[in-house]
Write an enzyme that holds these catalytic residues in place. Structure first.
Site, PDB file in Angstrom:
ATOM      1  N   SER A 190      10.915  -6.260  -5.562  1.00  9.46           N
ATOM      2  CA  SER A 190       9.677  -5.559  -5.905  1.00  9.46           C
ATOM      3  C   SER A 190       9.354  -5.527  -7.381  1.00  9.46           C
ATOM      4  O   SER A 190       8.251  -5.141  -7.742  1.00  9.46           O
ATOM      5  CB  SER A 190       9.737  -4.136  -5.382  1.00  9.46           C
ATOM      6  OG  SER A 190      10.623  -3.378  -6.174  1.00  9.46           O
ATOM      7  N   HIS A 218       9.835  -4.178   1.075  1.00 16.15           N
ATOM      8  CA  HIS A 218       8.587  -4.575   0.420  1.00 16.15           C
ATOM      9  C   HIS A 218       7.878  -5.707   1.148  1.00 16.15           C
ATOM     10  O   HIS A 218       6.964  -6.317   0.603  1.00 16.15           O
ATOM     11  CB  HIS A 218       8.843  -4.962  -1.045  1.00 16.15           C
ATOM     12  CG  HIS A 218       9.196  -3.778  -1.880  1.00 16.15           C
ATOM     13  ND1 HIS A 218       8.258  -2.907  -2.383  1.00 16.15           N
ATOM     14  CD2 HIS A 218      10.400  -3.266  -2.235  1.00 16.15           C
ATOM     15  CE1 HIS A 218       8.865  -1.928  -3.041  1.00 16.15           C
ATOM     16  NE2 HIS A 218      10.162  -2.128  -2.962  1.00 16.15           N
ATOM     17  N   LYS A 249       6.203   2.679   2.776  1.00 18.76           N
ATOM     18  CA  LYS A 249       5.415   1.823   1.888  1.00 18.76           C
ATOM     19  C   LYS A 249       4.222   1.274   2.670  1.00 18.76           C
ATOM     20  O   LYS A 249       3.304   2.022   2.934  1.00 18.76           O
ATOM     21  CB  LYS A 249       6.331   0.801   1.226  1.00 18.76           C
ATOM     22  CG  LYS A 249       7.260   1.546   0.219  1.00 18.76           C
ATOM     23  CD  LYS A 249       8.361   0.757  -0.434  1.00 18.76           C
ATOM     24  CE  LYS A 249       9.173   1.702  -1.333  1.00 18.76           C
ATOM     25  NZ  LYS A 249      10.465   1.156  -1.770  1.00 18.76           N
TER      26      LYS A 249
HETATM   27  C1  LIG Z   1      11.807   1.981  -1.877  1.00 17.20           C
HETATM   28  C2  LIG Z   1      12.985   1.125  -1.501  1.00 17.20           C
HETATM   29  C3  LIG Z   1      13.955   1.581  -0.607  1.00 17.20           C
HETATM   30  C4  LIG Z   1      13.989   3.003  -0.136  1.00 17.20           C
HETATM   31  O1  LIG Z   1      13.018   3.276   0.798  1.00 17.20           O
HETATM   32  P1  LIG Z   1      12.473   4.780   0.909  1.00 17.20           P
HETATM   33  O2  LIG Z   1      11.936   4.865   2.277  1.00 17.20           O
HETATM   34  O3  LIG Z   1      11.456   4.944  -0.180  1.00 17.20           O
HETATM   35  O4  LIG Z   1      13.650   5.683   0.701  1.00 17.20           O
HETATM   36  C5  LIG Z   1      14.928   0.709  -0.173  1.00 17.20           C
HETATM   37  N1  LIG Z   1      14.977  -0.564  -0.610  1.00 17.20           N
HETATM   38  C6  LIG Z   1      14.079  -1.028  -1.510  1.00 17.20           C
HETATM   39  C7  LIG Z   1      14.177  -2.438  -1.965  1.00 17.20           C
HETATM   40  C8  LIG Z   1      13.064  -0.201  -1.992  1.00 17.20           C
HETATM   41  O5  LIG Z   1      12.205  -0.650  -2.901  1.00 17.20           O
END
Ligand SMILES: *Cc1c(COP(=O)(O)O)cnc(C)c1O
Length: 408
Positions: A190, A218, A249
């Site tokens: 990301s 992502h 997300k």
């Molecule tokens: C945001 C993120 C997570 C965690 O996910 P959440 O649901 O926000 O706790 C895990 N892995 C990656 C690569 C992330 O960017």
């Protein structure tokens, strides 16, 4: 006696000295107007802003289908789940969501967690308990939650250079043939917006008898004909052992999950403390996520619009000589190269132009690669891009930040 407050002050001072002190933007999102939001300043005054750094990549957090499902669920069953999964907290919408997610990823089963962070941390820790002697091979840019899970288990671990399959193979080849092995990696990274070579990684896993663990946080909702992620796009869903995603997300709600075989899910469900000893997600969240996933499966035009917006913003920055980093995904990172300018530009974008983009500084990215990370959604209009590019162009001159040669 011990001076506690001095210890906390010192901890904050250290973060400030390292330029890592964070100031949060206080935002009120406005239903139906994403990506617009109202920011409240420290003095209490308000400002309209366009959010350019949300991970609600498709605006599903405000989609009527999602909101209707959440409201209906609250009306029907109330607020909380009322317990852990084992003790009265297995709600109907959680069970239905797990079935929907399993089908999406072409897996036998799926398992919900309270966040993607918890899903990674709990699953990777637990795999080491179930597979004593497990050796983990972890990409150097893996997310903090994966690193936490790998470290917690205390197993032997090897970090391979980011997306470097030659390095990964050398490490795999040096490990005992009969040891259990796990390759842990992400699809879309990301901060740079690059995408892992899934087929190449899977080929190495097969050659050296390793399992694969793929974080598609992502990518889920965004890639593949039905939006299940890069593994779907690349036609390799059946060859990844464990897929891990977030509901927070592109799906626009909150929560996390893994999708895998029945045997793997049953074992994690039975062993993972981070799954067992915590209250289940509220039914309105799981009902909202279920509606979101169903929508995403059948609306590829959202993904097309998303990719078009990202490509357009990259082109427009490049044409203005703004140094976009080479991203092959929907992430649009712009190189600044030092933390002071990075913070200064983002502060001025916010205060003077109503553009909200968070500066990304060390330790999230290496020193010297400080950047602004834009995530345009289908809801970011051409007019919003005009304003953004104009503001960036002015600030680049004002702050005398390096440009790249304007694209032909
Ligand atoms: C945001 C993120 C997570 C965690 O996910 P959440 O649901 O926000 O706790 C895990 N892995 C990656 C690569 C992330 O960017």
């Amino acid at each position: 006696m011990f001076d506690y407050s001095a210890a906390f002050d010192a901890a904050v001072t250290q973060v400030k000295d390292e330029g890592r002190y964070r100031v949060f933007a206080d935002l009120k999102r406005v239903r139906g107007q994403f990506p617009k939001a109202i920011r409240r300043r420290e003095d209490g005054s308000e400002q309209d802003v366009i959010v350019w750094c949300s991970n609600d990549y498709l605006g599903m957090g405000q989609h009527p289908a999602v909101l209707d499902a959440m409201q209906a669920e609250i009306e029907a069953v109330g607020a909380g789940a009322g317990g852990t999964r084992n003790i009265s907290g297995t709600t109907r919408s959680a069970v239905d969501l797990e079935a929907e997610l399993a089908e999406w990823h072409a897996k036998e089963a799926a398992l919900l967690f309270t966040s993607g962070y918890v899903a990674n941390e709990a699953t990777l820790t637990t795999l080491q308990r179930i597979l004593p002697g497990l050796i983990v091979f972890s990409d150097s840019l893996n997310h903090a939650s994966m690193i936490a899970g790998i470290r917690n288990g205390g197993c032997e671990r090897h970090i391979y250079a980011h997306n470097d399959l030659v390095h990964l193979e050398a490490l795999l080849a040096a490990a005992p043939v009969d040891a259990p092995k796990l390759i842990a990696f992400e699809s879309v990274y990301s901060m740079d917006g690059d995408i892992a070579d899934l087929k190449g990684t899977i080929a190495l896993a097969h050659k050296y008898g390793a399992m694969t663990y793929l974080d598609e946080v992502h990518a889920v909702g965004l890639y593949g004909a039905r939006g299940a992620g890069v593994a779907e796009r690349d036609g390799v869903q059946d060859q990844i052992d464990i897929i891990e995603c977030t509901l927070g997300k592109a799906i626009g709600v909150m929560g996390g999950y893994i999708a895998a075989s029945t045997a793997i899910v049953d074992a994690i469900r039975s062993w993972a403390a981070g799954f067992i000893f915590t209250t289940s997600l509220p039914p309105a969240l799981t009902a909202g996520a279920l509606a979101s996933v169903r929508w995403l499966k059948t609306h590829p035009e959202l993904r097309e619009a998303h990719q078009e917006r990202a490509a357009t913003l990259k082109q427009r920055f490049a044409a203005a000589g703004i140094p976009v980093l080479p991203s092959v995904s929907h992430i649009v990172p712009v190189h600044v190269g030092d933390p002071v300018h990075c913070k200064m530009i983002s502060d001025m974008l916010l205060e003077n132009h109503g553009v909200y983009v968070q500066p990304i500084n060390y330790p999230t990215v290496p020193k010297g690669t400080e950047r602004l990370r834009f995530t345009p959604s289908p809801n970011h209009t051409d007019a919003m891009m005009d304003d953004l590019v104009k503001a960036m162009d002015r600030l680049w001159t004002h702050c005398n930040v390096a440009r790249m040669p304007a694209a032909a």
